[in-house]
Structures are given as structure tokens and as C-alpha cells.
Design an enzyme around this catalytic site. Structure first.
Site, PDB file in Angstrom:
ATOM      1  N   HIS A 237       6.596  11.145   8.509  1.00 54.18           N
ATOM      2  CA  HIS A 237       5.544  10.242   9.014  1.00 54.18           C
ATOM      3  C   HIS A 237       6.085   9.318  10.111  1.00 54.18           C
ATOM      4  CE1 HIS A 237       2.542  11.145   5.795  1.00 54.18           C
ATOM      5  NE2 HIS A 237       3.621  11.424   5.107  1.00 54.18           N
TER       6      HIS A 237
ATOM      7  N   ASN B 225      -2.893  10.495   2.094  1.00 55.13           N
ATOM      8  CA  ASN B 225      -2.989  11.481   3.177  1.00 55.13           C
ATOM      9  C   ASN B 225      -4.455  11.808   3.435  1.00 55.13           C
ATOM     10  OD1 ASN B 225      -0.240  11.768   3.622  1.00 55.13           O
ATOM     11  ND2 ASN B 225      -0.031  13.601   2.368  1.00 55.13           N
TER      12      ASN B 225
ATOM     13  N   TYR C  58      10.277   5.103  -1.778  1.00 54.96           N
ATOM     14  CA  TYR C  58       9.875   4.262  -0.647  1.00 54.96           C
ATOM     15  C   TYR C  58      10.719   3.002  -0.527  1.00 54.96           C
ATOM     16  CZ  TYR C  58       5.974   7.435  -0.027  1.00 54.96           C
ATOM     17  OH  TYR C  58       5.230   8.553   0.205  1.00 54.96           O
TER      18      TYR C  58
HETATM   19 FE1  HDE Z   1       5.578  10.003   1.372  1.00 52.58          FE
HETATM   20  N1  HDE Z   1       7.229   9.139   2.147  1.00 52.58           N
HETATM   21  N2  HDE Z   1       6.699  10.983   0.040  1.00 52.58           N
HETATM   22  N3  HDE Z   1       3.975  11.022   0.711  1.00 52.58           N
HETATM   23  N4  HDE Z   1       4.461   9.082   2.713  1.00 52.58           N
HETATM   24  C1  HDE Z   1       7.261   8.291   3.188  1.00 52.58           C
HETATM   25  O1  HDE Z   1       8.447   6.276   3.315  1.00 52.58           O
HETATM   26  C2  HDE Z   1       7.949  10.688  -0.263  1.00 52.58           C
HETATM   27  C3  HDE Z   1       3.961  11.949  -0.289  1.00 52.58           C
HETATM   28  C4  HDE Z   1       3.111   9.133   2.797  1.00 52.58           C
HETATM   29  O2  HDE Z   1       2.792   4.912   7.524  1.00 52.58           O
HETATM   30  C5  HDE Z   1       8.614   7.662   3.386  1.00 52.58           C
HETATM   31  O3  HDE Z   1       8.331   4.482   4.717  1.00 52.58           O
HETATM   32  C6  HDE Z   1       8.393  11.484  -1.377  1.00 52.58           C
HETATM   33  C7  HDE Z   1       2.632  12.216  -0.706  1.00 52.58           C
HETATM   34  C8  HDE Z   1       2.662   8.363   3.926  1.00 52.58           C
HETATM   35  O4  HDE Z   1       4.757   4.113   7.023  1.00 52.58           O
HETATM   36  C9  HDE Z   1       9.404   8.196   2.194  1.00 52.58           C
HETATM   37  C10 HDE Z   1       7.345  12.287  -1.696  1.00 52.58           C
HETATM   38  C11 HDE Z   1       1.854  11.430   0.090  1.00 52.58           C
HETATM   39  C12 HDE Z   1       3.815   7.855   4.519  1.00 52.58           C
HETATM   40  C13 HDE Z   1       8.414   9.117   1.529  1.00 52.58           C
HETATM   41  C14 HDE Z   1       6.282  11.960  -0.825  1.00 52.58           C
HETATM   42  C15 HDE Z   1       2.706  10.709   0.962  1.00 52.58           C
HETATM   43  C16 HDE Z   1       4.911   8.324   3.738  1.00 52.58           C
HETATM   44  C17 HDE Z   1       9.208   7.885   4.742  1.00 52.58           C
HETATM   45  C18 HDE Z   1       7.296  13.361  -2.764  1.00 52.58           C
HETATM   46  C19 HDE Z   1       0.340  11.343   0.078  1.00 52.58           C
HETATM   47  C20 HDE Z   1       3.902   7.017   5.766  1.00 52.58           C
HETATM   48  C21 HDE Z   1       9.096   6.572   5.484  1.00 52.58           C
HETATM   49  C22 HDE Z   1       7.401  12.845  -4.074  1.00 52.58           C
HETATM   50  C23 HDE Z   1      -0.190  10.761  -1.114  1.00 52.58           C
HETATM   51  C24 HDE Z   1       3.774   5.571   5.476  1.00 52.58           C
HETATM   52  C25 HDE Z   1       8.579   5.648   4.511  1.00 52.58           C
HETATM   53  C26 HDE Z   1       3.779   4.801   6.775  1.00 52.58           C
HETATM   54  C27 HDE Z   1       6.239   7.977   3.977  1.00 52.58           C
HETATM   55  C28 HDE Z   1       8.719   9.784   0.417  1.00 52.58           C
HETATM   56  C29 HDE Z   1       5.068  12.630  -0.857  1.00 52.58           C
HETATM   57  C30 HDE Z   1       2.192   9.788   1.934  1.00 52.58           C
HETATM   58  C31 HDE Z   1      10.729   8.874   2.528  1.00 52.58           C
HETATM   59  C32 HDE Z   1       9.743  11.433  -2.022  1.00 52.58           C
HETATM   60  C33 HDE Z   1       2.185  13.163  -1.822  1.00 52.58           C
HETATM   61  C34 HDE Z   1       1.225   8.160   4.386  1.00 52.58           C
HETATM   62  O5  HDE Z   1       9.748   7.159   1.311  1.00 52.58           O
END
Ligand code: HDE
Length: 697
Positions: free
Chosen positions: A87, A160, A374
Site C-alpha cells: 500500500h 480494502n 501494523y
Molecule cells: Fe495490510 N498492511 N496486512 N491488509 N493494509 C499494511 O501497514 C498486513 C490486509 C491494508 O493507507 C502495512 O502501515 C498483514 C488485509 C491497508 O497506510 C502492514 C496482512 C487488508 C493498508 C500490513 C494484511 C489490509 C495496509 C504496510 C495479512 C484489508 C494501508 C504499511 C494478515 C482488510 C494503510 C502499513 C495505509 C497496510 C500488514 C492484510 C488493508 C505491513 C500482515 C486483509 C488499507 O502492516
């Protein structure tokens, strides 16, 4: 004056004195006009010369002593922070959330019970796979992250634009992301899933099949971020006064309805305007056309869940709205663009673990992993445990605890007590009965690396999705699969993915196999669970959620020297009264219409292709029509509008150009004099045109 400015910007003469240098600063100051505060170093020392470093002689070496230079360059060298691992490319805006229907029966969270209260929010939209500098319009899931600055602390709903996800367990996330990102040996492709490693992983991960259907649909190539839905994905809990729990799924629904690009358009927009969606959001907010979403909830009990033909804790499953209806409880309006991209959009740190009392997590194993990830990622990205103190991240309610010090501490706590319990300071913070409580669940089981049997059905909801789509949408899904797999070099990966499709829908598998020119359908993999047929859910269509409106859409009007001013004005008026915007496009920016008025076009033809508009109108004199019929930018303008299934209004002079662009005839191609027909055609895509001009799978 110009000459003297040039002279003063040249390197100082060898006799340059401090007096001369100050004089130069004063001159620049006067040139800019206004009363600017003095430029200073970060220590507050006023700078007399911001043009020249300190040298031993005009042609001599620069001196280490130059603290102004060293401080400026040191800071510049450190301007970038690590981009988000996923993202990274994003666009954010401020706004508010207003509750319209109370959920006080289910929760104590004030944000969900105080009708009419406006809670400030910061919302960031993003793509997933590309780096921070990648384009806005690849085929990709869009992040939809909302930070609510509630009275009871921050609530981050980090979702999402698709209600399900690729994997069931957080432990697979690094694998998924490594597979979709640039291949590590070659460093490409950027922001694209159409390559071997992604499809290799997918072919070996049957649980991803439902998400793949969504990812290959036009949902992943949205026309505008203002026209996407948002989903919290996981089940969460609402907790009432007694601690009773109700499960909840959160949904955002855009006021403008859904709209997507078609693939060819998305590809071309990427070249024409890499910032297309960021610009669209910026312009809408600047014009006072504030993007708006409804917040809806699906509420259900443990008993309801027991009757579902799937496990709601499995994030690869959605709950059809036909099974648990959506209740609209509020709206979010984004009405303020950030003052500074870095300070706000880049430094905002979301975390699904941020929830106020009255909301709680479910045991969804993907959510559980996210609760760790996060906080950890913010530490590496923002570099300090004090990232919560940044203005964009700090709660807007009071917050106190005994955490202290650390890098970049910007608070100055008073008193001698930084521990609890304590008896030395009356105002030291204490725990409170109304504080956050977790739902008391009796989860016990055998410790182990386990996957629930109720998570074993990987195909039924993929089938539900595919079969719920309209014909054009199904054709787009099949064609997207053909496109993506055609970029996969490894034959067994193409075969394996096509084999999975047989469990989803045999016709889809056949279309993809035909599109790839396979001699026979590859074998379907063994499956532990025979897919079931679920009742189609029209609510998951995209076309079904397009709104019959021009609101939020724009019409490009192509004119040239002497174009009929009356016709142009009539189009502008009709589009405006239908809620849309118009932009004039012309071969030159300065153009004189038939009434002798010289106007400035919003876009020059070569740099303003039709694919950035939702519909086009062409108003030309016969001479201009004939000459533009030989101009490739004009021919592209019209032929792309036709190929992208857009409404086209044209006058008599434009006909040679329409002919040169091979524009055919249908209800979307209308006379510029018939604005009623044009407006109704412009509100929709001309889906019936598509099979005539494009070979879809
Ligand atoms: Fe994320 N995801 N994600 N994700 N995610 C990040 O956090 C992660 C997942 C989502 O505008 C990271 O600040 C794991 C699902 C958004 O700043 C990180 C898993 C969904 C954003 C991270 C998921 C999301 C992130 C990277 C699997 C939808 C952007 C930078 C368990 C519900 C937020 C950050 C923004 C960002 C980890 C799966 C949505 C690495 C481990 C499912 C919208 O922490």
C-alpha cells in the site's frame, strides 16, 4: 530588472562581501513581493544567502564551516522514510463521519451511538503492489483505510475495496506479497500481478480463488477512488453494556455509485496521467464536490453464523447481503485536502488494533496476524515508538499514560510519577472501569498449527461471485484471466490456474483455455470439499451498482478554431444540469470560437486524450473536421472514445473525424443537437458495443 536578477543569481565575484550578499537576498525578497519572514536554519539563525555556499574564493573550495549548507544538505539527505511494504502508493483526505442511526442496542462505542455527532476522519486510499512512485491505475486491490478520531480514542477501520482476501492465515501474507511484487532477480514488473511468481503462488493456493474472481473483475481498475466500495473484511464484534457480543461486518458504499475503467482504458490512463486518481480526488475536493460514502453494517449473532453455509471467520468468505441485509448507519464526507502530503498522507499510521471500547475483534486468523503487523511496521517506517505523537496520528481526545522518553519525544510530561500504582501525584493516570474490555470468550483447544475444517471450501463463493455477474462482467473476468495468464511464461502454472477454474465454473475454464489457445482443458486439482451452488447475489455486481447519473463524471468537448460557440454552450449547460463537469480540449490552448470569443482550453489535444473523460462531444467547423481527420491525436481521441464504450455527441463538421476514427453507429453516438439523448447515453457505458469491437474471452 530581469538582467539585474540574472546577474545577482550568478556566482558572487571574488570580491563578494557579506554586505553584497545581504543585498542580493533583499532584492529577491522584493522580486517575490509581500512580507516574508526571514529564512532561518533549524536553530533559528537567520540566513543571509540561500544561493551560494561558503567558499574560500569564488573558484575555491567549499568550507566545512558552512553550517547553513551542511544542515540543509543533511536534512535533505534524510527526507525520505521507508515506503510502506504494501500500500505504498496512496492518496489521503480529511473529513468527517456522521452517525445517522444509533447502534446503542449493540454497542457502547460512542461513535456508533451518538446520532448527529461529527467525528473527524483521515482516510487513505492506496494500491497494494506498486511502490510509492508507481501509477494510480494498475489492476490492483485498493486499500480503504479510515482513521476515526473518536472521543474515546482512535478507531482505525483498515479495509480494502473488496470484501474478501487472498489468504486465510496471516502467516501466508509475506509469501503472497513477495509473489506479487517485482520478481527479485529482475526487478520487474512494477505494480502488476501479470507475471509468473504471482500466478505460481495462486495456483498453489486454492483458498485464493474467490479473491481471484474479484481481482480479475473490473473492481480492481476503478474509474475513481470516489467510486469504490470499502470493506472491513473481517468480522468484528460490537459489545453492549453487559458485554453481550454481536458480530458485525463494515461496508462503505460510495454516493456516486460504482464505476470502473475497462482494461484498455486503465492501461492508457496509466501513461496519460500516472496521478489520475490522486488528481481526481484533489480536483473533486477543491471544487467542493466532496466525496461521500455511506457506512453500512451487517449484524449477526453466533447462532446466525452457525447456520451459514460457510465460516464467517474465514476472510476468503463474504456474507451475501441477501442473507444478512446491510443497514446504513452513517456517512463519511471527505472535505479537506491535506496541507502537506508527507506530514499527513505519508506519515499516517493505521493499525487495525486501534479500536474504542464497545468494538472488539473476532478470531479471524488473518485479522489476528494484522493486529501484530501494523504496530511493528510503523516502528520501522516512522522510526520511533513516538509515532503516535505526530499530528496526523495523535488522538484528538486527551491521552495519558506512563510511557516515557524514546526517540523524538515531543511531549514534556510534568511531575515525578511515571509509574502506576502511585500515591505521590494526584493527577497521575489510572485505569478506569469504562476502559476497553475484550469480549470474554471461552476459547480453548489443543495448541497446534491448525486450519479449521470449516475453512476447506475454496470454490463455492468463487462460483457465487462469477455467476452473480452480468454478461459483460463475466466476459471481462475471463479476458482478464487470459491477459494475466498470457504473461505467464511457465506452462504448468497456466495449466494449474485454468484447472482450478473448472471447479468454479466449467464455462469460465473453457473460455480461458480457448483464449490461451490450449488444446484441451487441464486437469482440475483434487479438492477436499465439493463446491456448492449458492443463490446468486446481485449485490456483488459492479454494473448493477453503477448509478444513472453524471455526478462525479466529466465530458471532454473537442473544439477547434471557429467551432460553434452556441453548440459548445448547450453541451456545457446540459452536462452541468445533469451534475457533470465539462472540459474543453483543443489543438491549441488559446482558441477562438464562432462568436469571436477567445477562450483557454482546459487541455491541449495531444496531452488530453479521451480516456480521461466519461463521454465526449466533438464540435468542429467542416475545415477543422477535415484537417483533424488527418491528425493522429484527434483520431485517437475519437477512436478511443468509441472503443472505450463512451457516448459521443458530434456536429456535422466533426463527421470526417468520426469516419477517420472508425466510429460506428449505435445509441451512444448522437447528434450534438440532441442533448437529451447524449446525457442519457453518457450516464452509462455502451456495453452492447463491446462485442462488435473487441475480442473478449
Ligand atoms: Fe495490510 N498492511 N496486512 N491488509 N493494509 C499494511 O501497514 C498486513 C490486509 C491494508 O493507507 C502495512 O502501515 C498483514 C488485509 C491497508 O497506510 C502492514 C496482512 C487488508 C493498508 C500490513 C494484511 C489490509 C495496509 C504496510 C495479512 C484489508 C494501508 C504499511 C494478515 C482488510 C494503510 C502499513 C495505509 C497496510 C500488514 C492484510 C488493508 C505491513 C500482515 C486483509 C488499507 O502492516
Amino acid at each position: 530588472m530581469a538582467a539585474s536578477k540574472r546577474a545577482s543569481n550568478q556566482a558572487p565575484t571574488s570580491t563578494g562581501t557579506s554586505t553584497e550578499l545581504r543585498g542580493q537576498g533583499d532584492e529577491l525578497h522584493q522580486l517575490a513581493g509581500g512580507s516574508h519572514p526571514p529564512l532561518t536554519t533549524n536553530q533559528g539563525i537567520a540566513v543571509s544567502d540561500n544561493q551560494n555556499s561558503l567558499r574560500a574564493g569564488a573558484r575555491g573550495p567549499t568550507l566545512l564551516e558552512d553550517f547553513v549548507l551542511r544542515e540543509k544538505i543533511m536534512h535533505f539527505d534524510h527526507e525520505r522514510i521507508p515506503e510502506r511494504i504494501v500500500h505504498a502508493r496512496g492518496t489521503g483526505a480529511h473529513g468527517y463521519f456522521e452517525l445517522t442511526n444509533s447502534l446503542s442496542r449493540y454497542t457502547t462505542a460512542k461513535i456508533l451511538t451518538e446520532v448527529g455527532h461529527k467525528t473527524p476522519v483521515f482516510t487513505r486510499f492506496s494500491t497494494v503492489a506498486g511502490g510509492a512512485g508507481s501509477v494510480d491505475t494498475p489492476r490492483d486491490v485498493r486499500g480503504f483505510a479510515v482513521k476515526f478520531y473518536t472521543k474515546e480514542g482512535n478507531w482505525d477501520l483498515v479495509g480494502n475495496n473488496i470484501p474478501v482476501f487472498f489468504i486465510q492465515d496471516a502467516i501466508k501474507f509475506p509469501d503472497l506479497i513477495h509473489a506479487v511484487k517485482m520478481e527479485p532477480d529482475r526487478g520487474f514488473p512494477q505494480a502488476a500481478s501479470a507475471h509468473d511468481t504471482f500466478w505460481d503462488f495462486i495456483s498453489l493456493t486454492p483458498e485464493s480463488m474467490h479473491m481471484i474472481m474479484w481481482a480479475m473483475s473490473d473492481r480492481t481498475i476503478p474509474r475513481s477512488l470516489r467510486m469504490i466500495e470499502g470493506f472491513g473484511i473481517h468480522s468484528f464484534r460490537l459489545l453492549d453494556e453487559q458485554g453481550q457480543s454481536t458480530f458485525v461486518k463494515f461496508h462503505w458504499r460510495p454516493k456516486l455509485g460504482l464505476q470502473s475503467h475497462i482494461w484498455d482504458e486503465a492501461v492508457k490512463v496509466a501513461g496519460a496521467d500516472p496521478d489520475f486518481q490522486r488528481r481526481d480526488m484533489f480536483e473533486a475536493i477543491s471544487n467542493g464536490d466532496f466525496p461521500e460514502w455511506e457506512l453500512g453494517v451487517q449484524l449477526f449473532t453466533e447462532e446466525d453464523a452457525a447456520g451459514f453455509p460457510f465460516d464467517h471467520l474465514d476472510p476468503t468468505k463474504l456474507i451475501p447481503e441477501e442473507l444478512v441485509p446491510l443497514q446504513v448507519i452513517g456517512r463519511m464526507v471527505l472535505d479537506r485536502w491535506p496541507d502537506n502530503f508527507f506530514a499527513e498522507t505519508e506519515q499516517v499510521a493505521y493499525c487495525p488494533a486501534n479500536i474504542p471500547p464497545g468494538i472488539d475483534f473476532s478470531n479471524d486468523p488473518l485479522l489476528q496476524g494484522r493486529l501484530f503487523s501494523y504496530l511493528d511496521t510503523q516502528l520501522s517506517r516512522l522510526g520511533s515508538a513516538n509515532f503516535h505523537q505526530l499530528p496526523i496520528n495523535a488522538p484528538k481526545c486527551p491521552f495519558h499514560n506512563n510511557q516515557r522518553d524514546g526517540h523524538m519525544q515531543s511531549q514534556v510530561p510534568k511531575g515525578r510519577v511515571a509509574y502506576e500504582p502511585s500515591s505521590l501525584q494526584e493527577d497521575s493516570p489510572r485505569e478506569t472501569r469504562t476502559g476497553f474490555r475484550s469480549h470474554a470468550t471461552a476459547d480453548d483447544g489443543l495448541k497446534g498449527r491448525l486450519r479449521a475444517e470449516s475453512f476447506a471450501d475454496h470454490y463455492s463463493q468463487a462460483r457465487l461471485f462469477y455467476r452473480s455477474q452480468s454478461k459483460p462482467e463475466q466476459a471481462h473476468i475471463a479476458s482478464a484471466l487470459v491477459f494475466e495468464l498470457s504473461k505467464v511464461e511457465t506452462a504448468h502454472v497456466r495449466d494449474a490456474v485454468t484447472g482450478h477454474l473448472r471447479h468454479i465454473d466449467p464455462d469460465l475454464a473453457q473460455r480461458v483455455a480457448d483464449g490461451l489457445g490450449m488444446d484441451a482443458l487441464p486437469a482440475a486439482p483434487a479438492t477436499a470439499f465439493e463446491p456448492i451452488d449458492m443463490k446468486p447475489s446481485p449485490a456483488i455486481q459492479l454494473i448493477g451498482k453503477m448509478k444513472d447519473t453524471l455526478q462525479g463524471r466529466s465530458v471532454g468537448i473537442l473544439v477547434s478554431e471557429g467551432s460553434d460557440a452556441g453548440a459548445v454552450a448547450a453541451i456545457q449547460k446540459a452536462v452541468k444540469s445533469a451534475g457533470g463537469l465539462t472540459k474543453i480540449v483543443a489543438p491549441k490552448l488559446g482558441i477562438t470560437l464562432s462568436d469571436g470569443r477567445k477562450i483557454t482550453a482546459a487541455g491541449q489535444l495531444a496531452g488530453t486524450p479521451s480516456f480521461i473523460f466519461d463521454a465526449v462531444a466533438i464540435v468542429l467547423t467542416p475545415e477543422a473536421g477535415n484537417s483533424l481527420a488527418k491528425d493522429s491525436a484527434a483520431i485517437d481521441f475519437i477512436s478511443n472514445a468509441w472503443a472505450h464504450l463512451k457516448a459521443i455527441a458530434s456536429d456535422a463538421g466533426a463527421q470526417p473525424l468520426l469516419k477517420a476514427g472508425s466510429v460506428g453507429k449505435d445509441t451512444g453516438v448522437v447528434d450534438a443537437g440532441d442533448m437529451t439523448a447524449f446525457i442519457s447515453a453518457a450516464k452509462v457505458r455502451q456495453w452492447l458495443r463491446e462485442p462488435k469491437l473487441r475480442a473478449l474471452a
